[in-house]
Design a protein around this motif. Structure first.
Motif, PDB file in Angstrom:
ATOM      1  N   PHE A  83       0.987  -1.252   0.015  1.00 25.11           N
ATOM      2  CA  PHE A  83       0.363  -0.388   0.000  1.00 25.11           C
ATOM      3  C   PHE A  83       0.652   0.711   0.288  1.00 25.11           C
ATOM      4  O   PHE A  83       2.161   0.902   0.119  1.00 25.11           O
ATOM      5  N   SER A  84       0.150   2.216  -0.401  1.00 24.93           N
ATOM      6  CA  SER A  84       1.232   3.236  -0.197  1.00 24.93           C
ATOM      7  C   SER A  84       0.694   4.737   0.820  1.00 24.93           C
ATOM      8  O   SER A  84      -0.652   4.325   1.444  1.00 24.93           O
ATOM      9  N   ASP A  86       0.502   7.911   1.062  1.00 22.75           N
ATOM     10  CA  ASP A  86      -0.606   8.679   0.181  1.00 22.75           C
ATOM     11  C   ASP A  86      -0.200   8.996  -1.647  1.00 22.75           C
ATOM     12  O   ASP A  86       0.836   7.686  -2.133  1.00 22.75           O
ATOM     13  N   GLN A  87      -1.217   9.069  -2.269  1.00 25.96           N
ATOM     14  CA  GLN A  87      -0.954   8.736  -3.334  1.00 25.96           C
ATOM     15  C   GLN A  87      -1.375   7.836  -3.885  1.00 25.96           C
ATOM     16  O   GLN A  87      -0.087   6.902  -5.101  1.00 25.96           O
ATOM     17  N   PRO A  88      -2.184   6.873  -3.930  1.00 22.80           N
ATOM     18  CA  PRO A  88      -3.904   7.016  -3.090  1.00 22.80           C
ATOM     19  C   PRO A  88      -3.279   6.472  -1.453  1.00 22.80           C
ATOM     20  O   PRO A  88      -2.335   5.485  -1.254  1.00 22.80           O
ATOM     21  N   ARG A  89      -3.739   6.957  -0.549  1.00 21.46           N
ATOM     22  CA  ARG A  89      -3.442   6.945   0.795  1.00 21.46           C
ATOM     23  C   ARG A  89      -4.516   5.892   1.102  1.00 21.46           C
ATOM     24  O   ARG A  89      -5.608   5.300   0.112  1.00 21.46           O
ATOM     25  N   GLU A  91      -7.269   3.073   2.310  1.00 18.32           N
ATOM     26  CA  GLU A  91      -8.573   2.788   2.831  1.00 18.32           C
ATOM     27  C   GLU A  91      -8.367   1.466   3.869  1.00 18.32           C
ATOM     28  O   GLU A  91      -8.586   0.565   3.184  1.00 18.32           O
ATOM     29  N   THR A  94     -10.400  -1.384   2.329  1.00 13.41           N
ATOM     30  CA  THR A  94      -9.747  -1.663   1.176  1.00 13.41           C
ATOM     31  C   THR A  94      -8.637  -2.729   1.890  1.00 13.41           C
ATOM     32  O   THR A  94      -8.463  -3.968   1.077  1.00 13.41           O
ATOM     33  N   LYS A 115       6.089   4.961  -0.123  1.00 13.16           N
ATOM     34  CA  LYS A 115       5.364   6.094  -0.685  1.00 13.16           C
ATOM     35  C   LYS A 115       5.842   7.516   1.092  1.00 13.16           C
ATOM     36  O   LYS A 115       4.837   7.963   1.146  1.00 13.16           O
ATOM     37  N   SER A 167      -3.523  -0.759  -7.460  1.00 14.26           N
ATOM     38  CA  SER A 167      -3.117  -0.130  -8.706  1.00 14.26           C
ATOM     39  C   SER A 167      -3.074   0.885  -7.988  1.00 14.26           C
ATOM     40  O   SER A 167      -3.591   2.569  -6.823  1.00 14.26           O
ATOM     41  N   GLY A 168      -1.355   1.981  -8.599  1.00 15.15           N
ATOM     42  CA  GLY A 168      -1.145   2.812  -7.752  1.00 15.15           C
ATOM     43  C   GLY A 168      -0.363   3.140  -6.756  1.00 15.15           C
ATOM     44  O   GLY A 168       0.335   4.197  -6.658  1.00 15.15           O
ATOM     45  N   VAL A 169      -0.005   1.855  -6.360  1.00 17.78           N
ATOM     46  CA  VAL A 169       0.824   2.165  -5.008  1.00 17.78           C
ATOM     47  C   VAL A 169       2.202   2.114  -4.915  1.00 17.78           C
ATOM     48  O   VAL A 169       3.033   2.047  -4.272  1.00 17.78           O
TER      49      VAL A 169
END
Ligand code: GDP
Ligand code: ZN
Length: 311
Positions: A83-84, A86-89, A91, A94, A115, A167-169
């Motif tokens: 997970f990250s 931030d960006q995304p935080r 949840e 989730t 991050k 996605s995005g982590v």
């Protein structure tokens, strides 16, 4: 034909110098006939070896220690749930879904937050404490700043690992940062084979057409295991973007929550009065008290109940 790259672990007497080298292998037709799918990560028996041309045939698949469905990899030793901060935080709902899915595989996993450089110390402490309350001890790092890697790298040494997360982590970034950077030299005989058979190496997708219908073209992802420094492998394809919870049942859900496991343990030798207790406040239930993730547990239990009723 589909080729698989097999690394020689045990060689016949007198051919020990081939240990650690690669063979480009086809799968024996009989194995396909009896629907024994060879997965990346499988330990296999290779026959009909041409040591000069480095080719062979996979004749049998040994028993698997574990198996991940998404991406399809056998003998996985560890999952990294990424997970990250931030960006995304993160949840919590989730996060819980991913943790439950990871728990349900039975494969040891480590939760990692990426991050870290985007947040302050308090935010890191906040998530560390919150996750501690859930029963987890996460690692914190930054792929961008290349910081905080040591603990993770030590943990993955000598193991086969799959990275999962939303996605995005930074899953792809992490995989690229952890893998060995060595490319195969042009002098290496395997290089030529790779050129001739580019299909089995790299990140391309392999499309197959159903023979029966002649249509319904579906795409299978091609997974490769990348060597990591210090030994071990990392799947090049990240996994379960959307946890399906398909392996979780009404009864097994409770086992995927460390909070419930702890409460059951603390009450030993007393148990819930009913053997099929799902800890919804039934008479004689030992799982009590207010705990943060109880609402998520109830939501997921509902979801699984509905799924089990439909089936
Ligand atoms: P994936 O969808 O989980 O595979 O995530 P990617 O690896 O594609 O990364 C998503 C975005 O996050 C990209 O723009 C990366 O450059 C960025 N990213 C990855 N790691 C870090 C990090 O440590 N810090 C910051 N600020 N951005 C990062
Ligand atoms: Zn109970």
């Amino acid at each position: 034909a589909n080729f698989m790259r097999v690394i020689v672990d045990v060689a016949p007497p007198g051919l020990d110098h081939h240990r650690g080298s690669d063979l480009l292998c086809v799968v024996r037709a009989l194995l396909k006939k009896i629907r024994r799918r060879v997965l990346v990560g499988d330990r296999v028996l290779v026959g009909a070896v041409d040591w000069a041309d480095r080719r062979g045939m996979i004749e049998d698949v040994f028993e698997r220690r574990s198996e991940v469905a998404d991406p399809p990899v056998a003998n996985v030793d560890r999952l990294v749930v990424l997970f990250s901060l931030d960006q995304p935080r993160p949840e919590p709902a989730t996060l819980t879904r991913f943790l439950v899915e990871a728990e349900s595989t039975g494969i040891p996993f480590v939760l990692v937050f990426n991050k870290v450089e985007l947040v302050d110390e308090q935010t890191i402490a906040y998530w560390r404490d919150r996750l501690k309350g859930w029963g987890y001890d996460p690692l914190f790092l930054s792929v961008d700043k290349q910081s905080g890697f040591t603990a993770l790298e030590e943990m993955l040494e000598g193991q086969t690992t799959v990275v999962v997360g939303p996605s995005g982590v930074g899953k792809s970034s992490l995989i690229n940062a952890l893998r060995c950077n060595q490319n195969i030299s042009e002098e290496d005989p395997i290089h030529k084979l790779l050129e001739q058979n580019s299909k089995w190496f790299g990140e391309q997708r392999v499309g197959t057409v159903s023979k029966k219908s002649g249509k319904g073209k579906h795409t299978t992802r091609h997974v490769s295991l990348l060597p990591i420094p210090g030994g071990g492998f990392l799947a090049d394809t990240p996994g379960f973007n959307q946890p399906s919870l398909m392996k979780v049942t009404k009864k097994s859900l409770a086992e995927t929550f460390p909070e419930i496991r702890k409460m059951l343990k603390e009450n030993e030798p007393s148990k819930c009065l009913f053997n099929d207790c799902v800890h919804l406040g039934e008479h004689g239930c030992v799982v009590k008290g207010v705990w943060e993730r109880y609402p998520y547990y109830l939501q997921m239990l509902d979801e699984i109940k509905i799924r089990e009723e439909i089936q």
